[in-house]
Design a protein around this motif. Structure first.
Motif, PDB file in Angstrom:
ATOM      1  N   GLN A 171       0.839  -1.194   0.000  1.00 37.52           N
ATOM      2  CA  GLN A 171       0.000   0.000   0.000  1.00 37.52           C
ATOM      3  C   GLN A 171       0.875   1.245   0.000  1.00 37.52           C
ATOM      4  O   GLN A 171       2.018   1.219   0.459  1.00 37.52           O
ATOM      5  CB  GLN A 171      -0.942   0.012   1.214  1.00 37.52           C
ATOM      6  CG  GLN A 171      -0.267  -0.214   2.551  1.00 37.52           C
ATOM      7  CD  GLN A 171      -1.260  -0.313   3.692  1.00 37.52           C
ATOM      8  OE1 GLN A 171      -2.237   0.421   3.760  1.00 37.52           O
ATOM      9  NE2 GLN A 171      -1.009  -1.227   4.618  1.00 37.52           N
ATOM     10  N   VAL A 172       0.338   2.320  -0.552  1.00 40.28           N
ATOM     11  CA  VAL A 172       1.027   3.617  -0.566  1.00 40.28           C
ATOM     12  C   VAL A 172       0.341   4.522   0.448  1.00 40.28           C
ATOM     13  O   VAL A 172      -0.892   4.668   0.425  1.00 40.28           O
ATOM     14  CB  VAL A 172       0.992   4.248  -1.976  1.00 40.28           C
ATOM     15  CG1 VAL A 172       1.659   5.623  -1.948  1.00 40.28           C
ATOM     16  CG2 VAL A 172       1.696   3.335  -2.980  1.00 40.28           C
ATOM     17  N   LEU A 173       1.127   5.118   1.337  1.00 41.60           N
ATOM     18  CA  LEU A 173       0.580   5.878   2.455  1.00 41.60           C
ATOM     19  C   LEU A 173       1.209   7.261   2.523  1.00 41.60           C
ATOM     20  O   LEU A 173       2.359   7.459   2.103  1.00 41.60           O
ATOM     21  CB  LEU A 173       0.843   5.133   3.773  1.00 41.60           C
ATOM     22  CG  LEU A 173       0.232   3.728   3.874  1.00 41.60           C
ATOM     23  CD1 LEU A 173       0.834   2.972   5.041  1.00 41.60           C
ATOM     24  CD2 LEU A 173      -1.279   3.830   4.023  1.00 41.60           C
ATOM     25  N   ALA A 190       8.937   0.061   5.163  1.00 35.14           N
ATOM     26  CA  ALA A 190       8.480   1.357   4.679  1.00 35.14           C
ATOM     27  C   ALA A 190       9.564   1.893   3.751  1.00 35.14           C
ATOM     28  O   ALA A 190      10.717   2.037   4.166  1.00 35.14           O
ATOM     29  CB  ALA A 190       8.248   2.314   5.847  1.00 35.14           C
ATOM     30  N   VAL A 191       9.196   2.163   2.498  1.00 35.77           N
ATOM     31  CA  VAL A 191      10.167   2.545   1.477  1.00 35.77           C
ATOM     32  C   VAL A 191       9.815   3.920   0.925  1.00 35.77           C
ATOM     33  O   VAL A 191       8.669   4.159   0.509  1.00 35.77           O
ATOM     34  CB  VAL A 191      10.201   1.520   0.326  1.00 35.77           C
ATOM     35  CG1 VAL A 191      11.249   1.903  -0.706  1.00 35.77           C
ATOM     36  CG2 VAL A 191      10.482   0.122   0.867  1.00 35.77           C
ATOM     37  N   VAL A 192      10.791   4.826   0.935  1.00 30.91           N
ATOM     38  CA  VAL A 192      10.599   6.152   0.337  1.00 30.91           C
ATOM     39  C   VAL A 192      11.478   6.280  -0.898  1.00 30.91           C
ATOM     40  O   VAL A 192      12.491   5.587  -1.031  1.00 30.91           O
ATOM     41  CB  VAL A 192      10.940   7.286   1.336  1.00 30.91           C
ATOM     42  CG1 VAL A 192      10.005   7.246   2.528  1.00 30.91           C
ATOM     43  CG2 VAL A 192      12.392   7.209   1.780  1.00 30.91           C
ATOM     44  N   LEU A 245       2.998  10.509   4.240  1.00 28.36           N
ATOM     45  CA  LEU A 245       3.912  10.801   5.329  1.00 28.36           C
ATOM     46  C   LEU A 245       3.435  12.031   6.087  1.00 28.36           C
ATOM     47  O   LEU A 245       2.988  13.012   5.482  1.00 28.36           O
ATOM     48  CB  LEU A 245       5.311  11.085   4.793  1.00 28.36           C
ATOM     49  CG  LEU A 245       6.311   9.940   4.688  1.00 28.36           C
ATOM     50  CD1 LEU A 245       7.567  10.433   3.980  1.00 28.36           C
ATOM     51  CD2 LEU A 245       6.652   9.388   6.057  1.00 28.36           C
ATOM     52  N   ARG A 246       3.503  11.976   7.379  1.00 28.98           N
ATOM     53  CA  ARG A 246       3.177  13.147   8.185  1.00 28.98           C
ATOM     54  C   ARG A 246       4.183  14.249   7.858  1.00 28.98           C
ATOM     55  O   ARG A 246       5.389  14.056   7.915  1.00 28.98           O
ATOM     56  CB  ARG A 246       3.245  12.791   9.665  1.00 28.98           C
ATOM     57  CG  ARG A 246       2.733  13.873  10.604  1.00 28.98           C
ATOM     58  CD  ARG A 246       2.824  13.389  12.041  1.00 28.98           C
ATOM     59  NE  ARG A 246       2.006  12.184  12.241  1.00 28.98           N
ATOM     60  CZ  ARG A 246       2.169  11.354  13.278  1.00 28.98           C
ATOM     61  NH1 ARG A 246       3.135  11.568  14.157  1.00 28.98           N
ATOM     62  NH2 ARG A 246       1.378  10.302  13.399  1.00 28.98           N
ATOM     63  N   GLY A 247       3.686  15.398   7.449  1.00 30.73           N
ATOM     64  CA  GLY A 247       4.569  16.486   7.063  1.00 30.73           C
ATOM     65  C   GLY A 247       4.778  16.597   5.569  1.00 30.73           C
ATOM     66  O   GLY A 247       5.475  17.487   5.095  1.00 30.73           O
ATOM     67  N   GLY A 248       4.170  15.690   4.808  1.00 35.27           N
ATOM     68  CA  GLY A 248       4.271  15.749   3.351  1.00 35.27           C
ATOM     69  C   GLY A 248       5.008  14.567   2.758  1.00 35.27           C
ATOM     70  O   GLY A 248       5.856  13.961   3.398  1.00 35.27           O
ATOM     71  N   GLY A 249       4.660  14.253   1.533  1.00 32.62           N
ATOM     72  CA  GLY A 249       5.282  13.123   0.861  1.00 32.62           C
ATOM     73  C   GLY A 249       4.514  11.832   1.091  1.00 32.62           C
ATOM     74  O   GLY A 249       3.441  11.828   1.710  1.00 32.62           O
ATOM     75  N   GLU A 250       5.052  10.744   0.594  1.00 31.69           N
ATOM     76  CA  GLU A 250       4.416   9.445   0.742  1.00 31.69           C
ATOM     77  C   GLU A 250       5.475   8.355   0.792  1.00 31.69           C
ATOM     78  O   GLU A 250       6.651   8.585   0.488  1.00 31.69           O
ATOM     79  CB  GLU A 250       3.437   9.189  -0.407  1.00 31.69           C
ATOM     80  CG  GLU A 250       4.087   9.102  -1.778  1.00 31.69           C
ATOM     81  CD  GLU A 250       3.073   8.888  -2.891  1.00 31.69           C
ATOM     82  OE1 GLU A 250       1.899   9.247  -2.712  1.00 31.69           O
ATOM     83  OE2 GLU A 250       3.481   8.369  -3.961  1.00 31.69           O
ATOM     84  N   TYR A 251       5.051   7.179   1.183  1.00 32.92           N
ATOM     85  CA  TYR A 251       5.948   6.033   1.207  1.00 32.92           C
ATOM     86  C   TYR A 251       5.157   4.780   0.868  1.00 32.92           C
ATOM     87  O   TYR A 251       3.923   4.761   0.975  1.00 32.92           O
ATOM     88  CB  TYR A 251       6.634   5.889   2.569  1.00 32.92           C
ATOM     89  CG  TYR A 251       5.712   5.587   3.735  1.00 32.92           C
ATOM     90  CD1 TYR A 251       5.556   4.291   4.224  1.00 32.92           C
ATOM     91  CD2 TYR A 251       4.992   6.608   4.363  1.00 32.92           C
ATOM     92  CE1 TYR A 251       4.718   4.021   5.297  1.00 32.92           C
ATOM     93  CE2 TYR A 251       4.154   6.351   5.432  1.00 32.92           C
ATOM     94  CZ  TYR A 251       4.023   5.055   5.889  1.00 32.92           C
ATOM     95  OH  TYR A 251       3.174   4.798   6.952  1.00 32.92           O
TER      96      TYR A 251
END
Length: 224
Positions: free
Chosen positions: A50-52, A117-119, A54-60
């Protein structure tokens, strides 16, 4: 399996006729409940990807680990602060030995699970071109206990991603997987000095008590 007749002499062996019979009724019934029951190791469970945000912007991307993640997992461990590394491994080692790295990335998805968790990060190449790469910034894991009804978990998050919601999501997701596997309880040992981890466990509803065998640890448990 029936090989009949088989002729053996000084030149070797020759199978004149052979047949293999599979119990079709039993195989069909098993396939209805577990289509991969015939495999020694289950295939990669892509359904947990799943793609989620990130708190503060962005995703992982949150997904099950696979063997190709070995290098990124090693880089995660290398980049941890000495304190974070000790909290996770109860050791001062600076990197995972090859045997441990293999055990952590080549797993049996039936009795254990590890979620990463991968960014995606961008950096400049020597020629000035932007290069995109992936980085593991957190791992949650459980291993089924011998009673086959409970499991033991572990969790680690990169220091620079602390406070961005990665740890709590990794824990919630690994609990969902354990629940999906029919497990009834998840537990873990946390150093009493690891206050941030204990705070996270409380926020997720874990019960925390003193570990009877060692006063330096807390036993944290949660029904699934």
């Amino acid at each position: 399996m029936d090989i009949n007749p088989i002729i053996v002499d000084e030149s070797g062996a020759v199978a004149v006729d052979a047949r293999i019979v599979v119990d079709g009724a039993q195989q069909a019934a098993s396939a209805l409940t577990n289509p991969y029951n015939h495999l020694a190791i289950l295939p990669y469970p892509a359904r947990y990807e799943q793609v989620l945000p990130l708190r503060g912007g962005g995703e992982y991307t949150l997904r099950p680990i696979h063997p190709d993640d070995a290098l990124m997992l090693q880089q995660l461990v290398n980049a941890l602060s000495p304190e974070s590394r000790y909290f996770r491994f109860i050791s001062s080692m600076v990197e995972l030995p090859p045997s441990m790295l293999a055990r952590f990335t080549l797993i049996d998805y039936d009795r254990e699970m590890a979620l990463v968790a991968v960014v995606k990060e961008r950096s400049a190449a020597p020629d000035g071109e932007a290069v995109e790469s992936e980085r593991i910034v957190g791992v949650s894991r459980y291993i089924t206990n011998p009673d086959k009804s409970s499991c033991e978990f572990s969790l680690v998050v990169a220091d620079d991603f602390s406070g961005k919601g990665v740890g709590s999501r990794l824990m919630e997701s690994i609990m969902d997987v354990a629940r999906d596997k029919g497990l009834a309880e998840i537990e873990g040992l946390v150093l009493a000095s690891n206050t941030s981890m204990l705070k996270l466990m409380r926020s997720l509803g874990f019960t925390i008590k003193q570990f009877a065998d060692d006063p330096d640890f807390k036993l944290v448990t949660h029904a699934l």
